[in-house]
Design a protein around this motif. Structure first.
Motif, PDB file in Angstrom:
ATOM      1  N   SER A  87      -4.857  -9.573 -19.441  1.00  0.00           N
ATOM      2  CA  SER A  87      -6.209  -8.780 -19.518  1.00  0.00           C
ATOM      3  C   SER A  87      -6.217  -7.325 -19.898  1.00  0.00           C
ATOM      4  O   SER A  87      -6.657  -7.123 -20.978  1.00  0.00           O
ATOM      5  CB  SER A  87      -7.076  -9.164 -18.305  1.00  0.00           C
ATOM      6  N   PHE A  88      -5.444  -6.841 -19.216  1.00  0.00           N
ATOM      7  CA  PHE A  88      -5.143  -5.316 -19.622  1.00  0.00           C
ATOM      8  C   PHE A  88      -4.409  -5.225 -21.000  1.00  0.00           C
ATOM      9  O   PHE A  88      -5.062  -4.330 -21.941  1.00  0.00           O
ATOM     10  CB  PHE A  88      -4.327  -4.641 -18.368  1.00  0.00           C
ATOM     11  N   LEU A  89      -3.615  -6.053 -21.542  1.00  0.00           N
ATOM     12  CA  LEU A  89      -2.966  -6.050 -22.645  1.00  0.00           C
ATOM     13  C   LEU A  89      -4.023  -6.394 -23.543  1.00  0.00           C
ATOM     14  O   LEU A  89      -4.209  -5.701 -24.800  1.00  0.00           O
ATOM     15  CB  LEU A  89      -2.000  -6.928 -22.843  1.00  0.00           C
ATOM     16  N   HIS A  90      -4.903  -7.226 -23.643  1.00  0.00           N
ATOM     17  CA  HIS A  90      -5.881  -7.624 -24.500  1.00  0.00           C
ATOM     18  C   HIS A  90      -6.865  -6.382 -24.688  1.00  0.00           C
ATOM     19  O   HIS A  90      -7.279  -6.017 -25.771  1.00  0.00           O
ATOM     20  CB  HIS A  90      -6.732  -8.657 -23.811  1.00  0.00           C
ATOM     21  N   ARG A  91      -7.193  -5.676 -23.690  1.00  0.00           N
ATOM     22  CA  ARG A  91      -8.220  -4.548 -23.693  1.00  0.00           C
ATOM     23  C   ARG A  91      -7.482  -3.363 -24.554  1.00  0.00           C
ATOM     24  O   ARG A  91      -8.395  -2.835 -25.435  1.00  0.00           O
ATOM     25  CB  ARG A  91      -8.923  -4.095 -22.446  1.00  0.00           C
ATOM     26  N   MET A  92      -6.368  -3.134 -24.369  1.00  0.00           N
ATOM     27  CA  MET A  92      -5.580  -2.094 -24.930  1.00  0.00           C
ATOM     28  C   MET A  92      -5.510  -2.327 -26.343  1.00  0.00           C
ATOM     29  O   MET A  92      -5.187  -1.456 -27.159  1.00  0.00           O
ATOM     30  CB  MET A  92      -4.588  -1.611 -24.191  1.00  0.00           C
ATOM     31  N   ARG A  93      -5.414  -3.518 -26.659  1.00  0.00           N
ATOM     32  CA  ARG A  93      -5.172  -4.328 -27.956  1.00  0.00           C
ATOM     33  C   ARG A  93      -6.361  -3.867 -28.627  1.00  0.00           C
ATOM     34  O   ARG A  93      -6.322  -3.296 -29.843  1.00  0.00           O
ATOM     35  CB  ARG A  93      -4.519  -5.433 -28.030  1.00  0.00           C
ATOM     36  N   LEU A  94      -7.515  -4.036 -28.184  1.00  0.00           N
ATOM     37  CA  LEU A  94      -8.776  -3.838 -28.848  1.00  0.00           C
ATOM     38  C   LEU A  94      -8.953  -2.347 -29.127  1.00  0.00           C
ATOM     39  O   LEU A  94      -9.772  -2.175 -29.985  1.00  0.00           O
ATOM     40  CB  LEU A  94      -9.940  -4.533 -28.028  1.00  0.00           C
ATOM     41  N   SER A  95      -8.390  -1.754 -28.130  1.00  0.00           N
ATOM     42  CA  SER A  95      -8.682  -0.080 -28.494  1.00  0.00           C
ATOM     43  C   SER A  95      -7.717   0.332 -29.462  1.00  0.00           C
ATOM     44  O   SER A  95      -7.840   1.574 -29.602  1.00  0.00           O
ATOM     45  CB  SER A  95      -8.734   0.471 -26.945  1.00  0.00           C
ATOM     46  N   GLY A  96      -6.690  -0.326 -29.721  1.00  0.00           N
ATOM     47  CA  GLY A  96      -5.594   0.156 -30.486  1.00  0.00           C
ATOM     48  C   GLY A  96      -4.188   0.820 -29.910  1.00  0.00           C
ATOM     49  O   GLY A  96      -3.473   1.335 -30.631  1.00  0.00           O
ATOM     50  N   MET A  97      -4.343   0.920 -28.351  1.00  0.00           N
ATOM     51  CA  MET A  97      -3.406   1.483 -27.878  1.00  0.00           C
ATOM     52  C   MET A  97      -2.049   0.701 -27.712  1.00  0.00           C
ATOM     53  O   MET A  97      -1.099   1.267 -27.675  1.00  0.00           O
ATOM     54  CB  MET A  97      -3.866   1.864 -26.455  1.00  0.00           C
ATOM     55  N   ILE A  98      -2.176  -0.584 -27.643  1.00  0.00           N
ATOM     56  CA  ILE A  98      -1.058  -1.457 -27.784  1.00  0.00           C
ATOM     57  C   ILE A  98      -1.283  -2.396 -28.988  1.00  0.00           C
ATOM     58  O   ILE A  98      -2.432  -2.654 -29.276  1.00  0.00           O
ATOM     59  CB  ILE A  98      -1.046  -2.194 -26.357  1.00  0.00           C
ATOM     60  N   PHE A  99      -0.063  -2.671 -29.551  1.00  0.00           N
ATOM     61  CA  PHE A  99      -0.161  -3.629 -30.918  1.00  0.00           C
ATOM     62  C   PHE A  99       0.858  -4.574 -30.557  1.00  0.00           C
ATOM     63  O   PHE A  99       1.833  -4.245 -29.942  1.00  0.00           O
ATOM     64  CB  PHE A  99      -0.218  -2.661 -32.234  1.00  0.00           C
ATOM     65  N   GLU A 100       0.711  -5.671 -31.177  1.00  0.00           N
ATOM     66  CA  GLU A 100       1.759  -6.704 -31.683  1.00  0.00           C
ATOM     67  C   GLU A 100       3.058  -6.242 -32.357  1.00  0.00           C
ATOM     68  O   GLU A 100       2.412  -5.410 -33.418  1.00  0.00           O
ATOM     69  CB  GLU A 100       1.151  -7.925 -32.067  1.00  0.00           C
ATOM     70  N   GLU A 101       3.910  -6.415 -31.976  1.00  0.00           N
ATOM     71  CA  GLU A 101       5.278  -6.163 -32.795  1.00  0.00           C
ATOM     72  C   GLU A 101       6.009  -7.047 -33.487  1.00  0.00           C
ATOM     73  O   GLU A 101       6.420  -8.084 -32.768  1.00  0.00           O
ATOM     74  CB  GLU A 101       5.990  -5.021 -31.778  1.00  0.00           C
ATOM     75  N   GLU A 102       6.200  -7.225 -34.686  1.00  0.00           N
ATOM     76  CA  GLU A 102       6.948  -8.091 -35.194  1.00  0.00           C
ATOM     77  C   GLU A 102       8.481  -8.060 -34.813  1.00  0.00           C
ATOM     78  O   GLU A 102       9.051  -6.834 -35.046  1.00  0.00           O
ATOM     79  CB  GLU A 102       6.725  -7.905 -36.679  1.00  0.00           C
TER      80      GLU A 102
END
Length: 111
Positions: A95-110
């Motif tokens: 859930s934390f990862l999802h929220r931080m992805r929405l804010s742009g602080m965390i992203f998926e890396e290829e």
């Protein structure tokens, strides 16, 4: 060919401003000892963080991780014994990862 699990990465500190202070509340819980806010320059979002959230961000700044790798690192670095890994519930981390992805602080890396 099976797809590889998602790996997550956090923005470097050059994109974030951190501030912390001691909590005014008296508690035996280590989580109540300090509070942090982090401001993301890229998204103009500010987030209140506890120690777990800050630890996740700092781990993901050092290396890209899957959720399982992140849980392993949290257990190894922040718990008295790695076998306590399940003390941090996976749904809370996801859930934390999802929220931080929405804010742009965390992203998926290829990979």
């Amino acid at each position: 060919m099976p797809s590889s699990p998602l790996r997550f990465r956090a923005l470097p500190d050059s994109h974030l401003l951190w501030r912390s202070w001691e909590s005014d509340q008296k508690s035996d819980s280590p989580a109540a000892d300090s509070l942090m806010v982090v401001y993301c320059l890229d998204s103009d979002d500010t987030h209140l963080m506890n120690d777990l959230g800050a630890a996740i961000i700092h781990i993901l700044q050092e290396k890209a991780c899957t959720v399982d790798e992140l849980l392993d690192t949290l257990a190894a670095d922040y718990l008295p014994a790695p076998e306590l890994r399940d003390v941090v519930p996976r749904p809370i981390v996801e859930s934390f990862l999802h929220r931080m992805r929405l804010s742009g602080m965390i992203f998926e890396e290829e990979k």
